[in-house]
Design a protein around this motif. Structure first.
Motif, PDB file in Angstrom:
ATOM      1  N   TYR A   3       1.248  -1.365  -0.083  1.00 11.88           N
ATOM      2  CA  TYR A   3      -0.112  -0.138   0.030  1.00 11.88           C
ATOM      3  C   TYR A   3       0.907   1.006  -0.390  1.00 11.88           C
ATOM      4  O   TYR A   3       1.880   1.214   0.680  1.00 11.88           O
ATOM      5  N   THR A   4       0.521   2.120  -1.271  1.00  4.93           N
ATOM      6  CA  THR A   4       1.127   3.720  -0.690  1.00  4.93           C
ATOM      7  C   THR A   4      -0.011   4.411  -0.698  1.00  4.93           C
ATOM      8  O   THR A   4      -0.775   4.443  -1.370  1.00  4.93           O
ATOM      9  N   ILE A  11       3.506   0.757   2.951  1.00  7.24           N
ATOM     10  CA  ILE A  11       3.308  -0.238   3.790  1.00  7.24           C
ATOM     11  C   ILE A  11       3.001  -1.711   3.049  1.00  7.24           C
ATOM     12  O   ILE A  11       2.379  -2.058   2.008  1.00  7.24           O
ATOM     13  N   SER A  12       4.249  -2.790   3.810  1.00  7.43           N
ATOM     14  CA  SER A  12       4.550  -4.123   2.597  1.00  7.43           C
ATOM     15  C   SER A  12       4.230  -5.262   4.108  1.00  7.43           C
ATOM     16  O   SER A  12       4.667  -5.236   4.548  1.00  7.43           O
ATOM     17  N   VAL A  13       2.894  -6.350   3.349  1.00  9.23           N
ATOM     18  CA  VAL A  13       2.670  -7.083   4.030  1.00  9.23           C
ATOM     19  C   VAL A  13       3.746  -8.288   2.946  1.00  9.23           C
ATOM     20  O   VAL A  13       3.243  -8.897   1.965  1.00  9.23           O
ATOM     21  N   SER A  20       5.791  -4.565   7.078  1.00  9.93           N
ATOM     22  CA  SER A  20       7.243  -3.201   6.399  1.00  9.93           C
ATOM     23  C   SER A  20       6.584  -1.793   6.398  1.00  9.93           C
ATOM     24  O   SER A  20       5.630  -2.076   5.650  1.00  9.93           O
ATOM     25  N   VAL A  21       6.914  -0.530   7.187  1.00 10.78           N
ATOM     26  CA  VAL A  21       6.184   0.350   7.156  1.00 10.78           C
ATOM     27  C   VAL A  21       7.237   1.348   6.425  1.00 10.78           C
ATOM     28  O   VAL A  21       8.769   1.316   7.114  1.00 10.78           O
ATOM     29  N   THR A  22       7.973   1.811   5.847  1.00 12.52           N
ATOM     30  CA  THR A  22       8.535   2.390   5.448  1.00 12.52           C
ATOM     31  C   THR A  22       8.101   4.439   5.621  1.00 12.52           C
ATOM     32  O   THR A  22       7.141   4.558   4.695  1.00 12.52           O
ATOM     33  N   GLY A  23       8.389   5.133   5.244  1.00 12.20           N
ATOM     34  CA  GLY A  23       8.019   6.779   5.636  1.00 12.20           C
ATOM     35  C   GLY A  23       7.212   7.177   6.699  1.00 12.20           C
ATOM     36  O   GLY A  23       8.371   6.868   7.756  1.00 12.20           O
ATOM     37  N   THR A  24       6.437   7.243   6.297  1.00 13.58           N
ATOM     38  CA  THR A  24       5.543   8.223   7.717  1.00 13.58           C
ATOM     39  C   THR A  24       4.535   7.653   8.271  1.00 13.58           C
ATOM     40  O   THR A  24       3.596   7.510   7.376  1.00 13.58           O
TER      41      THR A  24
END
Length: 100
Positions: A3-4, A11-13, A20-24
Motif C-alpha cells: 500500500y502506498t 506498507i508491505s505485507v 514493513s512500513v517505510t516513510g511517515t
C-alpha cells in the motif's frame, strides 16, 4: 500486498513473516497500517506462524499514532496466539520512549 498512501508511506505485507512500513506513520496512515495487520492474519498460514514482525526500521517520521499501531498489533497477535516483534527506527524509538 503493498500500500502506498497519500502521505509518503509504503506498507508491505509478507504473509510469511510480517509487515514493513517505510516513510511517515501518523494519524493519517494509522488506519491503513491497522487494516494491514488485520488482513495479514486473514492471509497468513497460522500453523506456520509463531511471530509477526512489524518492521518499522525505515519509518522516518511518526507521531503518537505509532503507539496506537503497536497496541493494535499486540491485540490482534494476542487473539491469534502469535508473538509480536517490533523493529523500531530511531524516530519510532524516540516517540515510544517519550510516551512512558
Amino acid at each position: 500486498m503493498t500500500y502506498t498512501g497519500p502521505r509518503p508511506v509504503t506498507i508491505s505485507v509478507d504473509g510469511k513473516s510480517g509487515i514493513s512500513v517505510t516513510g511517515t506513520l501518523d494519524t493519517t496512515t494509522l488506519a491503513e497500517l491497522n487494516r494491514s495487520v488485520t488482513e495479514f492474519f486473514e492471509e497468513a498460514d497460522l500453523a506456520e506462524l509463531d511471530v509477526l514482525t512489524l518492521d518499522l526500521s525505515t519509518v522516518s517520521f511518526c507521531d503518537h499514532a505509532v503507539s496506537a499501531a503497536v497496541r493494535h498489533a499486540q491485540s490482534v497477535c494476542a487473539e491469534q496466539a502469535v508473538a509480536l516483534r517490533v523493529v523500531p527506527s530511531e524516530a519510532v524509538r524516540q516517540v515510544m520512549t517519550a510516551r512512558r
